[in-house]
Design an enzyme around this catalytic site. Structure first.
Site, PDB file in Angstrom:
ATOM      1  N   ASN A  13      22.959 -31.970 -14.576  1.00 15.14           N
ATOM      2  CA  ASN A  13      21.915 -32.886 -14.096  1.00 15.14           C
ATOM      3  C   ASN A  13      22.369 -34.318 -14.388  1.00 15.14           C
ATOM      4  O   ASN A  13      22.307 -34.764 -15.519  1.00 15.14           O
ATOM      5  CB  ASN A  13      20.591 -32.562 -14.822  1.00 15.14           C
ATOM      6  CG  ASN A  13      19.481 -33.522 -14.436  1.00 15.14           C
ATOM      7  OD1 ASN A  13      19.585 -34.238 -13.443  1.00 15.14           O
ATOM      8  ND2 ASN A  13      18.419 -33.523 -15.226  1.00 15.14           N
ATOM      9  N   TRP A  14      22.813 -34.995 -13.347  1.00 12.47           N
ATOM     10  CA  TRP A  14      23.364 -36.351 -13.543  1.00 12.47           C
ATOM     11  C   TRP A  14      22.283 -37.396 -13.745  1.00 12.47           C
ATOM     12  O   TRP A  14      22.563 -38.524 -14.106  1.00 12.47           O
ATOM     13  CB  TRP A  14      24.207 -36.766 -12.332  1.00 12.47           C
ATOM     14  CG  TRP A  14      25.436 -35.950 -12.127  1.00 12.47           C
ATOM     15  CD1 TRP A  14      25.809 -34.823 -12.818  1.00 12.47           C
ATOM     16  CD2 TRP A  14      26.466 -36.184 -11.167  1.00 12.47           C
ATOM     17  NE1 TRP A  14      27.002 -34.355 -12.336  1.00 12.47           N
ATOM     18  CE2 TRP A  14      27.425 -35.164 -11.324  1.00 12.47           C
ATOM     19  CE3 TRP A  14      26.664 -37.140 -10.182  1.00 12.47           C
ATOM     20  CZ2 TRP A  14      28.567 -35.087 -10.541  1.00 12.47           C
ATOM     21  CZ3 TRP A  14      27.801 -37.076  -9.390  1.00 12.47           C
ATOM     22  CH2 TRP A  14      28.750 -36.052  -9.575  1.00 12.47           C
ATOM     23  N   LYS A  15      21.035 -37.049 -13.406  1.00 12.82           N
ATOM     24  CA  LYS A  15      19.922 -38.012 -13.469  1.00 12.82           C
ATOM     25  C   LYS A  15      20.276 -39.255 -12.636  1.00 12.82           C
ATOM     26  O   LYS A  15      20.951 -39.123 -11.615  1.00 12.82           O
ATOM     27  CB  LYS A  15      19.589 -38.341 -14.924  1.00 12.82           C
ATOM     28  CG  LYS A  15      19.399 -37.084 -15.776  1.00 12.82           C
ATOM     29  CD  LYS A  15      18.847 -37.353 -17.140  1.00 12.82           C
ATOM     30  CE  LYS A  15      18.706 -36.041 -17.884  1.00 12.82           C
ATOM     31  NZ  LYS A  15      18.039 -36.163 -19.153  1.00 12.82           N
ATOM     32  N   HIS A 101      10.941 -31.858 -13.940  1.00 11.37           N
ATOM     33  CA  HIS A 101      11.631 -32.396 -15.113  1.00 11.37           C
ATOM     34  C   HIS A 101      10.684 -33.327 -15.867  1.00 11.37           C
ATOM     35  O   HIS A 101       9.925 -34.081 -15.254  1.00 11.37           O
ATOM     36  CB  HIS A 101      12.904 -33.141 -14.687  1.00 11.37           C
ATOM     37  CG  HIS A 101      13.802 -33.421 -15.844  1.00 11.37           C
ATOM     38  ND1 HIS A 101      13.530 -34.419 -16.755  1.00 11.37           N
ATOM     39  CD2 HIS A 101      14.936 -32.822 -16.275  1.00 11.37           C
ATOM     40  CE1 HIS A 101      14.474 -34.416 -17.689  1.00 11.37           C
ATOM     41  NE2 HIS A 101      15.342 -33.449 -17.413  1.00 11.37           N
ATOM     42  N   GLU A 175      13.268 -26.488 -21.477  1.00  7.76           N
ATOM     43  CA  GLU A 175      13.796 -27.746 -22.012  1.00  7.76           C
ATOM     44  C   GLU A 175      12.764 -28.361 -22.947  1.00  7.76           C
ATOM     45  O   GLU A 175      11.811 -29.019 -22.475  1.00  7.76           O
ATOM     46  CB  GLU A 175      14.019 -28.748 -20.869  1.00  7.76           C
ATOM     47  CG  GLU A 175      15.203 -28.470 -20.012  1.00  7.76           C
ATOM     48  CD  GLU A 175      15.795 -29.782 -19.488  1.00  7.76           C
ATOM     49  OE1 GLU A 175      16.981 -30.009 -19.726  1.00  7.76           O
ATOM     50  OE2 GLU A 175      15.071 -30.571 -18.868  1.00  7.76           O
ATOM     51  N   GLY A 181      18.105 -35.627 -24.645  1.00  9.33           N
ATOM     52  CA  GLY A 181      18.737 -36.908 -24.958  1.00  9.33           C
ATOM     53  C   GLY A 181      18.666 -37.339 -26.415  1.00  9.33           C
ATOM     54  O   GLY A 181      18.970 -38.481 -26.740  1.00  9.33           O
ATOM     55  N   SER A 221      20.111 -31.711 -24.823  1.00 12.35           N
ATOM     56  CA  SER A 221      21.202 -32.089 -25.719  1.00 12.35           C
ATOM     57  C   SER A 221      22.334 -31.060 -25.809  1.00 12.35           C
ATOM     58  O   SER A 221      22.946 -30.880 -26.864  1.00 12.35           O
ATOM     59  CB  SER A 221      20.670 -32.387 -27.120  1.00 12.35           C
ATOM     60  OG  SER A 221      19.914 -33.577 -27.096  1.00 12.35           O
TER      61      SER A 221
HETATM   62  P1  PGA Z   1      20.443 -34.053 -22.014  1.00  8.25           P
HETATM   63  O1  PGA Z   1      19.466 -33.880 -20.761  1.00  8.25           O
HETATM   64  O2  PGA Z   1      21.468 -32.957 -21.943  1.00  8.25           O
HETATM   65  O3  PGA Z   1      21.020 -35.403 -21.861  1.00  8.25           O
HETATM   66  O4  PGA Z   1      19.593 -33.917 -23.244  1.00  8.25           O
HETATM   67  C1  PGA Z   1      19.109 -32.615 -20.303  1.00  8.25           C
HETATM   68  C2  PGA Z   1      18.114 -32.742 -19.179  1.00  8.25           C
HETATM   69  O5  PGA Z   1      17.216 -33.574 -19.266  1.00  8.25           O
HETATM   70  O6  PGA Z   1      18.204 -32.027 -18.169  1.00  8.25           O
END
Ligand code: PGA
Length: 267
Positions: A13-15, A101, A175, A181, A221
């Site tokens: 997931n690149w966001k 999300h 999640e 994050g 994370s």
């Molecule tokens: P992260 O994000 O691996 O940077 O914690 C995961 C996500 O939000 O899909």
């Protein structure tokens, strides 16, 4: 319809990140991973919409790597400036759509109702939804993780007509919001317990029917150092990776480490 067939699913997931250089570097690095490793996983890349076609064009193993979208609008078409429709995604060969999300809930005020509507739209077009669920830190401290996950799953069940087919061909990404994050992840025991809770809850809800092609993965994370820990004892069907999927080195290490951990666990 794409049906997941491999042992583990790894989703990047690149966001709101990435550019043409990242696409080039990442795909080059992935292309160096041996075929037998890539064949053992379902690899799904979720770039921002504007880069979906570029990623698709540059995929060297078109049958082994998929593209997905990070969001859709709940309408098929019309006067909804700035949105992307599931029909457009379908048109360019997108197979997966991330839904619900926590960042969309937080920054775009997405409600559980609109998440369910998006889930329904994705299913109606035979694409595969990746539904994110999970609790906040406070809810965890209050011991409400299961209640929260159950509530988020029920929202989906409540809106879909064919309840026993609701989660066929779909993925739930557990999640925990406090883990996204932050570098903090739950204990392995906690991950495995909640994943099996989610699977059993859905199983019971549709009994005597059985759920088909349904997977529960972990996100929050994930990096190349904790992947062995997450996959130990095999509870999770895969990973949803955010920040670490933007580093071509770290992401390919996640793929290698997942492969070797799962190989060991299956002996
Ligand atoms: P992260 O994000 O691996 O940077 O914690 C995961 C996500 O939000 O899909």
């Amino acid at each position: 319809m794409t049906i997941l067939t491999k042992k583990k699913i790894i989703i990047a997931n690149w966001k709101l990140n990435g550019n043409l250089i990242l696409i080039k570097n990442l795909l080059e690095k992935i292309s160096l991973i041996p075929g037998y490793i890539l064949k053992s996983i379902d690899l799904i890349l979720l770039p921002p919409h504007v880069y979906l076609l570029e990623v698709k064009r540059n995929l060297f193993k078109k049958d082994e790597i998929y593209i997905g979208a990070q969001n859709i609008d709940k309408h098929f078409f019309g006067a909804y400036t700035g949105e992307t429709s599931v029909l457009m995604l379908q048109d360019i060969g997108v197979k997966y759509v991330l839904i619900g999300h926590s960042e969309r809930k937080k920054y775009h005020l997405e409600s559980e109702k609109s998440i369910s509507e998006k889930f329904k739209i994705v299913k109606s077009c035979n694409l595969i939804p990746i539904l994110c669920i999970g609790e906040t830190k406070k809810e965890k401290q209050l011991g409400q993780t299961e209640i929260i996950c159950k509530k988020q799953i029920d929202e989906i069940f409540n809106l879909l007509e064919h309840k026993d087919e609701t989660f066929n061909n779909s993925i739930i990404a557990y999640e925990p919001i406090w883990s996204i994050g932050t570098g903090q992840i739950p204990e392995l025991k906690e991950i495995n317990e909640i994943i099996s809770f989610i699977k059993n809850y859905i199983k019971k809800k549709i009994f005597p029917k059985k759920v088909k092609n349904f997977f529960v993965i972990y996100g929050g994370s994930v990096n190349s150092n904790n992947v062995q820990r997450i996959f130990k004892k095999g509870g999770s069907d895969g990973l949803l990776v955010g920040a670490a999927s933007l580093s071509h080195k770290d992401f390919s290490k996640i793929i290698y480490n997942s492969y070797y951990t799962n190989k060991k666990e299956n002996i």
